[in-house]
Write an enzyme that holds these catalytic residues in place. Structure first.
Site, PDB file in Angstrom:
ATOM      1  N   HIS A  27      10.588  99.156  61.443  1.00 41.06           N
ATOM      2  CA  HIS A  27      11.022  98.443  62.658  1.00 41.06           C
ATOM      3  C   HIS A  27      11.248  99.431  63.799  1.00 41.06           C
ATOM      4  O   HIS A  27      10.829  99.200  64.938  1.00 41.06           O
ATOM      5  CB  HIS A  27      12.376  97.732  62.425  1.00 41.06           C
ATOM      6  N   LYS A  51      19.223  81.115  55.571  1.00 40.82           N
ATOM      7  CA  LYS A  51      18.990  82.348  54.796  1.00 40.82           C
ATOM      8  C   LYS A  51      20.179  83.288  54.962  1.00 40.82           C
ATOM      9  O   LYS A  51      20.369  83.871  56.033  1.00 40.82           O
ATOM     10  CB  LYS A  51      17.713  83.015  55.319  1.00 40.82           C
ATOM     11  N   ARG A 100       1.486  95.443  59.472  1.00 42.43           N
ATOM     12  CA  ARG A 100       1.441  96.460  58.416  1.00 42.43           C
ATOM     13  C   ARG A 100       0.092  96.474  57.706  1.00 42.43           C
ATOM     14  O   ARG A 100      -0.389  97.519  57.296  1.00 42.43           O
ATOM     15  CB  ARG A 100       2.531  96.183  57.372  1.00 42.43           C
ATOM     16  N   SER A 137      12.390  95.166  54.785  1.00 44.26           N
ATOM     17  CA  SER A 137      13.826  95.169  54.490  1.00 44.26           C
ATOM     18  C   SER A 137      14.071  94.721  53.048  1.00 44.26           C
ATOM     19  O   SER A 137      14.932  95.277  52.353  1.00 44.26           O
ATOM     20  CB  SER A 137      14.577  94.236  55.441  1.00 44.26           C
TER      21      SER A 137
HETATM   22  O1  PNS Z   1      11.861  89.819  60.258  1.00 43.54           O
HETATM   23  P1  PNS Z   1      11.226  88.467  60.011  1.00 43.54           P
HETATM   24  O2  PNS Z   1      12.135  87.603  59.163  1.00 43.54           O
HETATM   25  O3  PNS Z   1       9.838  88.574  59.459  1.00 43.54           O
HETATM   26  O4  PNS Z   1      11.087  87.765  61.464  1.00 43.54           O
HETATM   27  C1  PNS Z   1      10.533  86.479  61.634  1.00 43.54           C
HETATM   28  C2  PNS Z   1      10.952  85.908  63.003  1.00 43.54           C
HETATM   29  C3  PNS Z   1      12.472  85.845  63.072  1.00 43.54           C
HETATM   30  C4  PNS Z   1      10.432  86.801  64.101  1.00 43.54           C
HETATM   31  C5  PNS Z   1      10.332  84.494  63.151  1.00 43.54           C
HETATM   32  O5  PNS Z   1      10.684  83.710  62.054  1.00 43.54           O
HETATM   33  C6  PNS Z   1      10.789  83.804  64.425  1.00 43.54           C
HETATM   34  O6  PNS Z   1      10.271  84.094  65.492  1.00 43.54           O
HETATM   35  N1  PNS Z   1      11.798  82.923  64.302  1.00 43.54           N
HETATM   36  C7  PNS Z   1      12.407  82.267  65.444  1.00 43.54           C
HETATM   37  C8  PNS Z   1      12.210  80.741  65.397  1.00 43.54           C
HETATM   38  C9  PNS Z   1      10.893  80.375  66.020  1.00 43.54           C
HETATM   39  O7  PNS Z   1      10.632  80.626  67.191  1.00 43.54           O
HETATM   40  N2  PNS Z   1      10.031  79.776  65.187  1.00 43.54           N
HETATM   41  C10 PNS Z   1       8.706  79.378  65.597  1.00 43.54           C
HETATM   42  C11 PNS Z   1       7.747  80.533  65.442  1.00 43.54           C
HETATM   43  S1  PNS Z   1       6.121  80.009  65.743  1.00 43.54           S
END
Ligand code: PNS
Length: 169
Positions: A27, A51, A100, A137
Protein backbone atom coordinates in the site's frame (compact mmCIF):
# COMPACT_ATOMS: atom_id res chain seq x y z
CA UNK A 1 -15.52 19.94 -19.24
CA UNK A 2 -11.95 20.33 -20.52
CA UNK A 3 -9.91 23.14 -22.07
CA UNK A 4 -9.50 26.76 -21.04
CA UNK A 5 -13.08 27.07 -19.75
CA UNK A 6 -12.66 24.08 -17.48
CA UNK A 7 -14.08 24.45 -13.99
CA UNK A 8 -11.84 21.70 -12.68
CA UNK A 9 -9.87 22.51 -9.55
CA UNK A 10 -6.29 23.61 -10.32
CA UNK A 11 -5.20 21.40 -7.42
CA UNK A 12 -4.61 17.90 -8.75
CA UNK A 13 -6.13 15.46 -6.29
CA UNK A 14 -6.33 11.68 -6.16
CA UNK A 15 -7.55 9.08 -3.71
CA UNK A 16 -6.03 5.75 -2.69
CA UNK A 17 -8.90 3.76 -1.18
CA UNK A 18 -8.80 0.53 0.80
CA UNK A 19 -9.43 -1.30 4.04
CA UNK A 20 -5.83 -0.97 5.27
CA UNK A 21 -6.24 -3.57 8.04
CA UNK A 22 -3.34 -2.86 8.44
CA UNK A 23 -1.36 -0.84 5.87
CA UNK A 24 1.46 -2.85 4.24
CA UNK A 25 4.58 -1.89 2.33
CA UNK A 26 2.62 -2.64 -0.86
CA UNK A 27 0.00 0.00 0.00
CA UNK A 28 2.69 2.43 1.07
CA UNK A 29 4.54 2.04 -2.23
CA UNK A 30 1.39 2.97 -4.17
CA UNK A 31 0.59 5.93 -1.89
CA UNK A 32 4.17 7.22 -2.16
CA UNK A 33 4.08 7.01 -5.95
CA UNK A 34 0.67 8.73 -6.08
CA UNK A 35 2.02 11.49 -3.82
CA UNK A 36 4.70 12.24 -6.43
CA UNK A 37 2.13 12.44 -9.24
CA UNK A 38 -0.56 14.53 -7.53
CA UNK A 39 -0.65 17.71 -5.44
CA UNK A 40 -2.88 16.14 -2.79
CA UNK A 41 -3.45 12.47 -2.12
CA UNK A 42 -6.29 11.29 0.08
CA UNK A 43 -6.06 7.89 1.67
CA UNK A 44 -9.67 6.77 2.18
CA UNK A 45 -10.10 4.10 4.83
CA UNK A 46 -13.41 2.65 3.67
CA UNK A 47 -15.64 1.43 6.50
CA UNK A 48 -17.24 -1.96 5.91
CA UNK A 49 -19.65 -2.62 8.78
CA UNK A 50 -20.13 -6.25 7.77
CA UNK A 51 -16.42 -6.99 8.12
CA UNK A 52 -14.87 -6.70 11.58
CA UNK A 53 -11.21 -5.91 11.19
CA UNK A 54 -8.27 -6.70 13.41
CA UNK A 55 -7.64 -2.98 13.87
CA UNK A 56 -10.27 -0.34 14.64
CA UNK A 57 -10.70 2.32 11.97
CA UNK A 58 -9.03 4.97 14.16
CA UNK A 59 -6.05 2.68 14.74
CA UNK A 60 -5.67 2.11 10.99
CA UNK A 61 -5.85 5.86 10.39
CA UNK A 62 -3.22 6.59 13.07
CA UNK A 63 -0.85 4.03 11.55
CA UNK A 64 -1.33 5.39 8.02
CA UNK A 65 -0.84 8.98 9.20
CA UNK A 66 2.38 8.01 10.95
CA UNK A 67 3.90 6.16 8.02
CA UNK A 68 2.87 8.72 5.37
CA UNK A 69 3.80 11.84 7.36
CA UNK A 70 7.08 12.24 5.48
CA UNK A 71 5.31 12.78 2.13
CA UNK A 72 3.71 16.05 3.22
CA UNK A 73 0.74 15.95 0.80
CA UNK A 74 -1.14 12.89 2.07
CA UNK A 75 -4.41 13.20 4.02
CA UNK A 76 -6.03 10.24 5.71
CA UNK A 77 -9.78 9.97 6.32
CA UNK A 78 -12.35 7.31 7.08
CA UNK A 79 -15.47 7.05 4.94
CA UNK A 80 -18.68 5.07 5.09
CA UNK A 81 -20.46 4.96 1.75
CA UNK A 82 -19.67 4.92 -1.92
CA UNK A 83 -16.16 5.85 -2.95
CA UNK A 84 -17.56 8.09 -5.69
CA UNK A 85 -19.35 10.15 -3.01
CA UNK A 86 -16.08 10.54 -1.10
CA UNK A 87 -14.57 11.82 -4.38
CA UNK A 88 -17.48 14.15 -5.18
CA UNK A 89 -17.44 15.76 -1.72
CA UNK A 90 -13.72 16.54 -2.00
CA UNK A 91 -13.49 17.38 -5.69
CA UNK A 92 -11.29 14.36 -6.44
CA UNK A 93 -11.32 13.28 -10.13
CA UNK A 94 -9.01 10.26 -9.87
CA UNK A 95 -8.72 6.98 -7.97
CA UNK A 96 -5.25 5.39 -7.87
CA UNK A 97 -5.12 1.61 -7.44
CA UNK A 98 -2.23 -0.83 -7.40
CA UNK A 99 -2.44 -3.93 -9.58
CA UNK A 100 -0.45 -6.84 -8.17
CA UNK A 101 -1.22 -9.39 -10.86
CA UNK A 102 -3.59 -10.13 -13.72
CA UNK A 103 -5.88 -11.80 -11.18
CA UNK A 104 -6.53 -8.39 -9.59
CA UNK A 105 -7.58 -6.95 -12.91
CA UNK A 106 -11.04 -8.53 -13.36
CA UNK A 107 -12.56 -7.09 -10.21
CA UNK A 108 -10.63 -3.83 -10.36
CA UNK A 109 -11.84 -3.26 -13.93
CA UNK A 110 -15.45 -3.85 -12.86
CA UNK A 111 -15.11 -1.35 -10.01
CA UNK A 112 -13.37 1.20 -12.23
CA UNK A 113 -16.11 0.96 -14.84
CA UNK A 114 -18.87 1.14 -12.23
CA UNK A 115 -17.28 4.16 -10.55
CA UNK A 116 -16.79 5.91 -13.89
CA UNK A 117 -20.37 5.18 -14.88
CA UNK A 118 -21.69 6.46 -11.55
CA UNK A 119 -19.87 9.77 -11.52
CA UNK A 120 -17.21 10.11 -14.21
CA UNK A 121 -14.34 9.59 -11.78
CA UNK A 122 -11.32 7.98 -13.45
CA UNK A 123 -9.28 5.07 -12.10
CA UNK A 124 -5.53 4.97 -12.70
CA UNK A 125 -3.86 1.57 -12.29
CA UNK A 126 -0.27 1.49 -11.06
CA UNK A 127 1.64 -1.78 -11.42
CA UNK A 128 2.71 -2.90 -7.96
CA UNK A 129 6.42 -3.11 -7.26
CA UNK A 130 7.20 -6.81 -7.99
CA UNK A 131 8.72 -7.08 -4.51
CA UNK A 132 5.16 -6.78 -3.17
CA UNK A 133 3.20 -8.63 -5.87
CA UNK A 134 2.16 -11.40 -3.44
CA UNK A 135 1.42 -9.09 -0.54
CA UNK A 136 -1.93 -8.41 1.13
CA UNK A 137 -3.05 -7.39 4.62
CA UNK A 138 -4.75 -10.79 5.02
CA UNK A 139 -1.56 -12.72 4.22
CA UNK A 140 0.50 -10.53 6.55
CA UNK A 141 -1.98 -11.23 9.37
CA UNK A 142 -1.90 -14.96 8.64
CA UNK A 143 1.91 -15.10 8.66
CA UNK A 144 2.04 -12.97 11.83
CA UNK A 145 -0.57 -15.11 13.60
CA UNK A 146 1.55 -18.21 13.08
CA UNK A 147 4.75 -16.57 14.24
CA UNK A 148 6.31 -16.09 10.79
CA UNK A 149 8.70 -13.28 9.93
CA UNK A 150 6.83 -10.36 8.40
CA UNK A 151 9.19 -7.51 9.31
CA UNK A 152 10.08 -6.90 5.65
CA UNK A 153 6.41 -6.63 4.59
CA UNK A 154 5.17 -3.75 6.74
CA UNK A 155 6.50 -0.46 8.12
CA UNK A 156 8.16 -0.79 11.58
CA UNK A 157 5.19 0.90 13.31
CA UNK A 158 2.84 -1.73 11.86
CA UNK A 159 5.21 -4.51 12.88
CA UNK A 160 5.00 -3.29 16.48
CA UNK A 161 1.23 -2.71 16.43
CA UNK A 162 0.46 -6.10 14.86
CA UNK A 163 2.81 -7.98 17.17
CA UNK A 164 1.17 -6.34 20.20
CA UNK A 165 -2.36 -6.93 18.90
CA UNK A 166 -1.72 -10.64 18.37
CA UNK A 167 -0.17 -10.93 21.83
CA UNK A 168 -3.39 -9.45 23.32
CA UNK A 169 -5.64 -11.98 21.50
O1 PNS B 1 -8.48 -2.94 0.57
P1 PNS B 1 -9.72 -3.48 -0.11
O2 PNS B 1 -10.63 -4.13 0.91
O3 PNS B 1 -9.40 -4.37 -1.27
O4 PNS B 1 -10.49 -2.19 -0.72
C1 PNS B 1 -11.71 -2.31 -1.43
C2 PNS B 1 -12.42 -0.94 -1.47
C3 PNS B 1 -12.68 -0.47 -0.05
C4 PNS B 1 -11.54 0.06 -2.18
C5 PNS B 1 -13.75 -1.11 -2.25
O5 PNS B 1 -14.49 -2.14 -1.69
C6 PNS B 1 -14.57 0.17 -2.25
O6 PNS B 1 -14.29 1.08 -3.01
N1 PNS B 1 -15.57 0.23 -1.34
C7 PNS B 1 -16.37 1.42 -1.15
C8 PNS B 1 -17.85 1.17 -1.48
C9 PNS B 1 -18.09 1.38 -2.95
O7 PNS B 1 -17.88 2.46 -3.50
N2 PNS B 1 -18.51 0.29 -3.60
C10 PNS B 1 -18.77 0.28 -5.02
C11 PNS B 1 -17.49 -0.01 -5.78
S1 PNS B 1 -17.82 -0.21 -7.47
Amino acid sequence: MTGPESEESPVRRAVCPGSFDPITNGHLDIIARASRLYDEVYVAVMINKSKKGLFEIEERIDLIRTVTAEYGNVRVEAFHGLLVDFCKQRDIPAIVKGLRAVSDFDYELQMAQMNNGLSGVETLFVPTNPTYSFLSSSLVKAVAAWGGDFAHLVPPEVLTALTERLRED
